[in-house]
Design a protein around this motif. Structure first.
Motif, PDB file in Angstrom:
ATOM      1  N   UNK A  88       0.828  -1.207   0.000  1.00  0.00           N
ATOM      2  CA  UNK A  88       0.000   0.000   0.000  1.00  0.00           C
ATOM      3  C   UNK A  88       0.861   1.255   0.000  1.00  0.00           C
ATOM      4  N   UNK A  89       1.976   1.233   0.725  1.00  0.00           N
ATOM      5  CA  UNK A  89       2.873   2.390   0.721  1.00  0.00           C
ATOM      6  C   UNK A  89       3.527   2.579  -0.643  1.00  0.00           C
ATOM      7  N   UNK A  90       3.909   1.475  -1.294  1.00  0.00           N
ATOM      8  CA  UNK A  90       4.466   1.577  -2.647  1.00  0.00           C
ATOM      9  C   UNK A  90       3.456   2.185  -3.601  1.00  0.00           C
ATOM     10  N   UNK A  91       2.207   1.740  -3.489  1.00  0.00           N
ATOM     11  CA  UNK A  91       1.148   2.297  -4.330  1.00  0.00           C
ATOM     12  C   UNK A  91       0.920   3.772  -4.036  1.00  0.00           C
ATOM     13  N   UNK A  92       1.040   4.155  -2.775  1.00  0.00           N
ATOM     14  CA  UNK A  92       0.876   5.571  -2.406  1.00  0.00           C
ATOM     15  C   UNK A  92       1.974   6.433  -3.018  1.00  0.00           C
ATOM     16  N   UNK A  93       3.232   5.955  -2.961  1.00  0.00           N
ATOM     17  CA  UNK A  93       4.338   6.707  -3.562  1.00  0.00           C
ATOM     18  C   UNK A  93       4.147   6.846  -5.072  1.00  0.00           C
ATOM     19  N   UNK A 123      -5.092   1.325   9.844  1.00  0.00           N
ATOM     20  CA  UNK A 123      -3.629   1.395   9.849  1.00  0.00           C
ATOM     21  C   UNK A 123      -3.168   2.715   9.225  1.00  0.00           C
ATOM     22  N   UNK A 124      -1.975   3.208   9.624  1.00  0.00           N
ATOM     23  CA  UNK A 124      -1.456   4.437   9.000  1.00  0.00           C
ATOM     24  C   UNK A 124      -1.303   4.321   7.491  1.00  0.00           C
ATOM     25  N   UNK A 125      -0.973   3.118   7.001  1.00  0.00           N
ATOM     26  CA  UNK A 125      -0.835   2.942   5.555  1.00  0.00           C
ATOM     27  C   UNK A 125      -2.157   3.193   4.837  1.00  0.00           C
ATOM     28  N   UNK A 126      -3.271   2.864   5.493  1.00  0.00           N
ATOM     29  CA  UNK A 126      -4.582   3.108   4.886  1.00  0.00           C
ATOM     30  C   UNK A 126      -4.863   4.605   4.774  1.00  0.00           C
ATOM     31  N   UNK A 127      -4.504   5.346   5.810  1.00  0.00           N
ATOM     32  CA  UNK A 127      -4.741   6.798   5.807  1.00  0.00           C
ATOM     33  C   UNK A 127      -3.879   7.477   4.742  1.00  0.00           C
ATOM     34  N   UNK A 128      -2.612   7.071   4.650  1.00  0.00           N
ATOM     35  CA  UNK A 128      -1.725   7.676   3.663  1.00  0.00           C
ATOM     36  C   UNK A 128      -2.207   7.365   2.248  1.00  0.00           C
ATOM     37  N   UNK A 129      -2.666   6.127   2.023  1.00  0.00           N
ATOM     38  CA  UNK A 129      -3.171   5.771   0.703  1.00  0.00           C
ATOM     39  C   UNK A 129      -4.435   6.562   0.369  1.00  0.00           C
ATOM     40  N   UNK A 130      -5.289   6.781   1.354  1.00  0.00           N
ATOM     41  CA  UNK A 130      -6.492   7.579   1.116  1.00  0.00           C
ATOM     42  C   UNK A 130      -6.131   9.005   0.711  1.00  0.00           C
TER      43      UNK A 130
END
Length: 340
Positions: free
Chosen positions: A149-154, A208-215
């Protein structure tokens, strides 16, 4: 249920075509007005400023188009819930056909689309249908782990930054629709992964924090994608914008889903080669449509390559002939002929 889903998908495709057509008319009309006031050349050379795009929120035509696009999103979600993606997704490309005939009927000089335009549309529809139909047979659940999810966010934030530069630059129409298609493909993949991750975490669990960053990345990507689409409306016809979104979007979703989220991991090599061939053919169809569409050909040419209007020649002031002097008496001799 499948018949009902097909009917809903057809209505959604028509809403997409009509909403895109209305928003294109609003944006291009605002561009013409801005050019007339500022005495600057119209579309194809410079993007519309963000202030003028924000002013479209007061345009009833643009808001009506936005409402139709929102309705299309809801109807498409319902259709995807009732039928497989391999059946629903290719129907969305019918919006491209509807947009072509809608544009030809509402133009100032109505005439049927050229054969080259129809050829580009046919190649795009056939290639996209084959790509979606083949890839859907090998789709698996995404591995929505936090690092993925973090990779997708970047990726989302990086392409959103690139999209901002594209929206502000003077690049051509094709670069805008390809960037918008890639960005919306990433948004669709991110939304799919986020929903799957939230469903797998169970009710009552912490986000999770990864969910918030992806949003946050999804919101930024959606805003920048809409911005690029509006600038693409000002530099070309709605048919080519739709072609880019309905083709580049699913191609990007499949590629990113396979590379980042682990989807399509069981796909044989032969199927991968088929997808590469159909994907390249679909992109070629979009580029062909952009190249041969008369509106892109007319507005996309640089100003300096257009034949300039010849300057008005000012004729020299007419000289008043000198007063005729009486001929002197020559005692019967003929006067000398001084004419040249």
């Amino acid at each position: 249920m499948f018949t009902f889903a097909i009917g809903i998908a057809v209505i959604a495709a028509l809403c997409l075509a009509l909403g895109t057509h209305l928003q294109h008319r609003a944006v291009s009309g605002a561009a013409d007005t801005h050019a007339a006031v500022t005495h600057t050349p119209t579309a194809g050379t410079t993007p519309p400023p963000p202030r003028r795009l924000v002013g479209l929120l007061r345009s009833p035509l643009w808001l009506l188009g936005l409402g139709l696009l929102t309705l299309e999103t809801g109807l498409n979600m319902v259709a995807l819930g009732l039928a497989p993606v391999a059946l629903v997704q290719p129907i969305g490309t019918l919006s491209l056909v509807a947009a072509v005939f809608l544009g030809s009927r509402t133009s100032r000089s109505p005439r049927p689309p050229a054969r080259s335009v129809l050829g580009g549309i046919g190649l795009t529809l056939l290639s996209t249908g084959l790509f979606v139909g083949v890839s859907a047979q090998w789709s698996t659940a995404p591995e929505a782990a936090a690092p993925d999810l973090l990779t997708l966010t970047f990726l989302l934030l990086g392409i959103a930054g690139l999209g901002t530069a594209v929206a502000l630059s003077a690049v051509g129409h094709a670069a805008r629709i390809v960037t918008a298609g890639v960005l919306f493909g990433l948004v669709a993949t991110g939304a799919h992964a986020l929903l799957h991750a939230l469903a797998g975490s169970g009710a009552g669990s912490w986000v999770a924090p990864a969910h918030v960053v992806l949003l946050i990345g999804l919101i930024a990507g959606s805003i920048v994608g809409m911005w690029i689409v509006q600038t693409a409306y000002a530099s070309g016809p709605p048919e080519t914008v739709l072609a880019g979104l309905t083709v580049i979007d699913p191609l990007t979703a499949v590629v990113v889903g396979a590379a980042v989220l682990g989807e399509y991991s069981t796909m044989p090599l032969l199927v991968v080669l088929v997808l590469l061939l159909t994907g390249a053919s679909a992109v070629a169809g979009v580029l062909l449509l952009v190249r041969v569409h008369p509106d892109v050909v007319r507005t996309g040419s640089p100003v300096e390559h257009q034949s300039p209007t010849p300057a008005r020649q000012t004729s020299p002031p007419r000289q008043t002939p000198p007063a005729r002097q009486p001929a002197p008496a020559l005692h019967g001799a003929q006067p000398t002929d001084t004419r040249e």
